[in-house]
Design an enzyme around this catalytic site. Structure first.
Site, mmCIF file in Angstrom:
data_model
loop_
_atom_site.group_PDB
_atom_site.id
_atom_site.type_symbol
_atom_site.label_atom_id
_atom_site.label_comp_id
_atom_site.label_asym_id
_atom_site.label_seq_id
_atom_site.Cartn_x
_atom_site.Cartn_y
_atom_site.Cartn_z
ATOM 1 N N GLU A 142 0.867 -1.182 0.000
ATOM 2 C CA GLU A 142 0.000 0.000 0.000
ATOM 3 C C GLU A 142 0.899 1.225 0.000
ATOM 4 O O GLU A 142 1.685 1.445 0.938
ATOM 5 C CB GLU A 142 -0.896 0.026 1.246
ATOM 6 C CG GLU A 142 -1.953 -1.027 1.310
ATOM 7 C CD GLU A 142 -2.824 -0.914 2.568
ATOM 8 O OE1 GLU A 142 -2.644 0.039 3.361
ATOM 9 O OE2 GLU A 142 -3.691 -1.798 2.760
ATOM 10 N N ASP A 165 -6.157 7.927 10.954
ATOM 11 C CA ASP A 165 -4.804 7.492 11.316
ATOM 12 C C ASP A 165 -4.426 7.840 12.745
ATOM 13 O O ASP A 165 -4.774 8.910 13.244
ATOM 14 C CB ASP A 165 -3.779 8.090 10.340
ATOM 15 C CG ASP A 165 -3.728 7.284 9.052
ATOM 16 O OD1 ASP A 165 -4.018 7.831 7.978
ATOM 17 O OD2 ASP A 165 -3.455 6.062 9.150
#
Ligand code: IGP
Length: 271
Positions: free
Chosen positions: A49, A60
């Protein structure tokens, strides 16, 4: 069939689990990210990724937030820089299937009609947009299909009633989020994680991967028994953060890559 499909077929024949690292591109710089991509491939990564740094990474945790901030403040890394990094890594011999991992805003800024031809040109096989609103995914899905790019969905344990709808439109593989909340290493996962994975398994013939919180060999081995792939981001990004001083000095760059290699090999070795 693109690189992602072929990789999962290959791994299934070898009875192996895909190791899918996430890496923030441009932390500490694009050249180093490309070197890390090539090291990860050597160390055993199956798919990668490529994380597009974003200024407001709501999903995040602190490790990836810091990493994105470093990439943005030092080099103003853009989504185009990340796509270019994939093209360079491929031109330098990487055979890894690439997934562009980006929040929706940078995609909209670049333009939906623009990004897909760029992904094809850079031999990127998949796209993950964690904050793609379900109400808006029709257009993105249609373009992804048109260009042969897998738009890989995230399925969370809370989305029981939505699992079928999300999974029915999935392509490439289904990304099962192991826990609620944001990315970051964890000592425990969502209480019903095994039932959740089984529910997803029953809902699709596609490969399924799990991510969020994986940082130890024990956790990797646990998920390797029920999933076709395991995604690791924060634990790896933390390793990169720890060796930034070694990357800063040309004389110690090989040591930085060796430390990343050792981390990966410890993480993914199976009994
Ligand atoms: O960092 P973790 O806990 O190992 O989880 C993977 C994650 O980093 C990666 O897939 C990812 C990075 N940013 C995201 C935002 C949402 C969902 C997933 C992600």
């Amino acid at each position: 069939m693109n690189r992602i499909d072929r990789k999962f077929v290959e791994l299934k024949e070898q009875k192996q689990t895909a190791f899918i690292p996430f890496l923030t591109i441009g932390d500490p710089d694009v050249r180093t990210s490309i070197d890390i991509i090539k090291q990860l491939e050597q160390s055993g990564a199956s798919i990668i990724e490529l994380g597009v740094p974003y200024s407001d990474p709501l999903a995040d945790g602190p490790v990836i937030q810091r990493s994105s901030q470093r990439a943005l403040s030092s080099h103003q890394i853009s989504i185009k820089d990340c796509i270019e990094a994939a093209r360079i890594a491929r031109s330098e011999g990487s055979e890894l299937p690439f997934i562009l991992f980006t929040y929706y805003n940078p995609v909209l800024q670049l333009g939906l009609e623009t990004i897909f031809p760029m992904l094809v040109e850079s031999d990127i096989s998949g796209l993950i947009i964690p904050d793609l609103p379900m109400e808006e995914d029709e257009e993105v899905q249609a373009l992804a299909r048109q260009y042969g790019i897998h738009l890989i969905p995230l399925v969370a344990p809370t989305s029981k009633e939505r699992i079928q709808r999300i999974v029915s439109r999935a392509s490439g593989f289904v990304y099962c989020v192991s826990s609620l909340g944001v990315t970051g290493t964890r000592t425990q996962f969502h209480s019903g994680i095994d039932e959740f994975i089984e529910t997803v398994r029953q809902s699709t013939a596609l490969p399924i991967a799990v991510g969020f919180g994986v940082s130890t060999n024990e956790q990797f081995a646990k998920f390797a028994t029920s999933c076709d792939g395991v995604v690791v981001g924060s634990a790896l990004v933390r390793q990169v953060e720890d060796v930034l001083p070694l990357f800063a000095d040309p004389a110690t760059r090989p040591q930085a890559l060796l430390q990343i290699d050792a981390f990966v090999k410890d993480l993914i070795q199976l009994p």
